[in-house]
Design a protein around this motif. Structure first.
Motif, mmCIF file in Angstrom:
data_model
loop_
_atom_site.group_PDB
_atom_site.id
_atom_site.type_symbol
_atom_site.label_atom_id
_atom_site.label_comp_id
_atom_site.label_asym_id
_atom_site.label_seq_id
_atom_site.Cartn_x
_atom_site.Cartn_y
_atom_site.Cartn_z
ATOM 1 N N VAL A 198 0.842 -1.202 0.000
ATOM 2 C CA VAL A 198 0.000 0.000 0.000
ATOM 3 C C VAL A 198 0.874 1.248 0.000
ATOM 4 O O VAL A 198 0.647 2.195 -0.779
ATOM 5 C CB VAL A 198 -0.940 -0.008 1.229
ATOM 6 N N ARG A 199 1.877 1.275 0.857
ATOM 7 C CA ARG A 199 2.757 2.441 0.926
ATOM 8 C C ARG A 199 3.510 2.635 -0.391
ATOM 9 O O ARG A 199 3.656 3.761 -0.872
ATOM 10 C CB ARG A 199 3.752 2.290 2.078
ATOM 11 N N ALA A 200 3.987 1.546 -0.980
ATOM 12 C CA ALA A 200 4.708 1.643 -2.249
ATOM 13 C C ALA A 200 3.816 2.210 -3.354
ATOM 14 O O ALA A 200 4.257 3.027 -4.174
ATOM 15 C CB ALA A 200 5.245 0.277 -2.651
ATOM 16 N N LEU A 201 2.557 1.802 -3.372
ATOM 17 C CA LEU A 201 1.622 2.339 -4.363
ATOM 18 C C LEU A 201 1.404 3.827 -4.141
ATOM 19 O O LEU A 201 1.398 4.615 -5.100
ATOM 20 C CB LEU A 201 0.294 1.591 -4.275
ATOM 21 N N ARG A 202 1.263 4.215 -2.885
ATOM 22 C CA ARG A 202 1.057 5.630 -2.595
ATOM 23 C C ARG A 202 2.256 6.464 -3.031
ATOM 24 O O ARG A 202 2.104 7.545 -3.625
ATOM 25 C CB ARG A 202 0.811 5.825 -1.103
ATOM 26 N N LEU A 203 3.468 5.978 -2.775
ATOM 27 C CA LEU A 203 4.663 6.710 -3.179
ATOM 28 C C LEU A 203 4.754 6.810 -4.697
ATOM 29 O O LEU A 203 5.176 7.842 -5.232
ATOM 30 C CB LEU A 203 5.908 6.020 -2.626
ATOM 31 N N ARG A 204 4.372 5.766 -5.392
ATOM 32 C CA ARG A 204 4.428 5.807 -6.852
ATOM 33 C C ARG A 204 3.443 6.828 -7.411
ATOM 34 O O ARG A 204 3.717 7.515 -8.396
ATOM 35 C CB ARG A 204 4.138 4.422 -7.426
ATOM 36 N N LEU A 205 2.276 6.933 -6.772
ATOM 37 C CA LEU A 205 1.238 7.832 -7.276
ATOM 38 C C LEU A 205 1.435 9.282 -6.845
ATOM 39 O O LEU A 205 1.167 10.206 -7.620
ATOM 40 C CB LEU A 205 -0.136 7.360 -6.806
ATOM 41 N N TYR A 206 1.884 9.485 -5.608
ATOM 42 C CA TYR A 206 1.842 10.824 -5.026
ATOM 43 C C TYR A 206 3.182 11.357 -4.534
ATOM 44 O O TYR A 206 3.267 12.503 -4.113
ATOM 45 C CB TYR A 206 0.850 10.844 -3.857
ATOM 46 N N GLY A 207 4.222 10.559 -4.526
ATOM 47 C CA GLY A 207 5.511 11.034 -4.056
ATOM 48 C C GLY A 207 5.708 10.822 -2.574
ATOM 49 O O GLY A 207 4.936 10.125 -1.913
ATOM 50 N N LYS A 208 6.747 11.445 -2.031
ATOM 51 C CA LYS A 208 7.133 11.216 -0.649
ATOM 52 C C LYS A 208 6.118 11.807 0.322
ATOM 53 O O LYS A 208 5.386 12.737 -0.007
ATOM 54 C CB LYS A 208 8.513 11.833 -0.374
ATOM 55 N N GLU A 209 6.107 11.225 1.534
ATOM 56 C CA GLU A 209 5.236 11.745 2.584
ATOM 57 C C GLU A 209 5.492 13.235 2.790
ATOM 58 O O GLU A 209 6.621 13.698 2.776
ATOM 59 C CB GLU A 209 5.490 11.012 3.906
ATOM 60 N N GLY A 210 4.392 13.968 2.984
ATOM 61 C CA GLY A 210 4.516 15.390 3.246
ATOM 62 C C GLY A 210 4.426 16.247 2.006
ATOM 63 O O GLY A 210 4.173 17.436 2.089
ATOM 64 N N GLU A 211 4.621 15.663 0.819
ATOM 65 C CA GLU A 211 4.623 16.441 -0.407
ATOM 66 C C GLU A 211 3.293 16.445 -1.174
ATOM 67 O O GLU A 211 2.999 17.403 -1.855
ATOM 68 C CB GLU A 211 5.723 15.922 -1.350
ATOM 69 N N PRO A 212 2.475 15.364 -1.082
ATOM 70 C CA PRO A 212 1.402 15.225 -2.053
ATOM 71 C C PRO A 212 0.021 15.674 -1.607
ATOM 72 O O PRO A 212 -0.970 15.184 -2.103
ATOM 73 C CB PRO A 212 1.377 13.723 -2.298
ATOM 74 N N ALA A 213 -0.069 16.594 -0.659
ATOM 75 C CA ALA A 213 -1.385 16.939 -0.113
ATOM 76 C C ALA A 213 -2.365 17.377 -1.193
ATOM 77 O O ALA A 213 -3.520 16.953 -1.221
ATOM 78 C CB ALA A 213 -1.230 18.038 0.937
ATOM 79 N N LEU A 214 -1.925 18.227 -2.112
ATOM 80 C CA LEU A 214 -2.834 18.709 -3.149
ATOM 81 C C LEU A 214 -3.234 17.597 -4.105
ATOM 82 O O LEU A 214 -4.399 17.479 -4.501
ATOM 83 C CB LEU A 214 -2.177 19.861 -3.920
#
Length: 221
Positions: free
Chosen positions: A198-214
């Motif tokens: 799940v975390r790997a998918l999120r990083l692939r879609l949205y980038g590192k934690e803290g960056e992808p809020a928008l």
């Protein structure tokens, strides 16, 4: 919120199924949190695949997950995506779809495969390819009692929220501390390989934690 935006992001950011190669190595692994640790089993990695199925609903996207049967020899009761080892000659997509049919009787004709997430190496010696599929309506599912104790859905927003993820650990019989990712939704504890995928998918879609809020807000339910 736009389900169309989410679907477009998935199709754009995921690996096309035609680019999958059996010999490709892992991008993420259980060892990301345990550098220097050794695999629990020896030998070459065993190829496997899981199906991450997003269901479009009036309340936003939801993801199909299962709780493994208590009668299984390994990983009893754990939360997982439908999936398993590749049969000889199978692609990751073929294996993920077959396993989803065998485990929860998912109608494969209704699934649109959008792409592949990052291959994940497990400490038990598997190389797991996550296959991401899309359903336009809520399916009728029947869990196989030999493999699945329960099938349920988790909101996409929950899985993609970095605030939900945490690092947990367990102590091995040898006294070695093993770290893993986890998250809790309602009374379900999602951990280990599933949370790592799940975390790997999120990083692939949205980038590192803290960056992808928008970006995540655009796809949120």
């Amino acid at each position: 919120m736009s389900l169309d935006t989410l679907r477009e992001r998935l199709a754009e950011r995921l690996l096309p199924p035609s680019d999958w190669r059996l010999e490709a190595g892992p991008v993420r692994s259980d060892f990301d949190l345990n550098p220097g640790a050794s695999r629990w089993v020896e030998g070459p990695l065993k190829p496997a695949a899981v199906l991450i199925t997003l269901v479009a609903t009036d309340d936003g996207a939801r993801v199909i997950m299962t709780r493994r049967a208590d009668s299984l020899a390994r990983h009893t009761g754990q939360i997982a995506f439908p999936g398993g080892r590749l049969d000889p000659g199978e692609t990751a997509v073929e294996a993920a779809l077959r396993e989803a049919w065998e485990e929860v009787a998912l109608d494969l004709a209704s699934v649109t495969v959008l792409g592949l997430s990052d291959a994940y190496e497990t400490g038990t010696g598997y190389l797991v390819t996550p296959v991401v599929g899309w359903l336009e309506c809520v399916p009728t599912l029947t869990p196989s009692p030999d493999e699945v104790a329960e099938v349920f859905e988790v909101p996409w927003d929950i899985l993609m929220d970095p605030a939900m993820l945490r690092r947990d650990h367990l102590e091995t019989p040898a006294g070695v501390r093993r770290w893993f990712w986890s998250l809790t939704h309602e009374d379900r504890y999602i951990w280990g390989v599933t949370a790592g995928i799940v975390r790997a998918l999120r990083l692939r879609l949205y980038g590192k934690e803290g960056e992808p809020a928008l970006a995540t807000a655009e796809d949120a339910a």
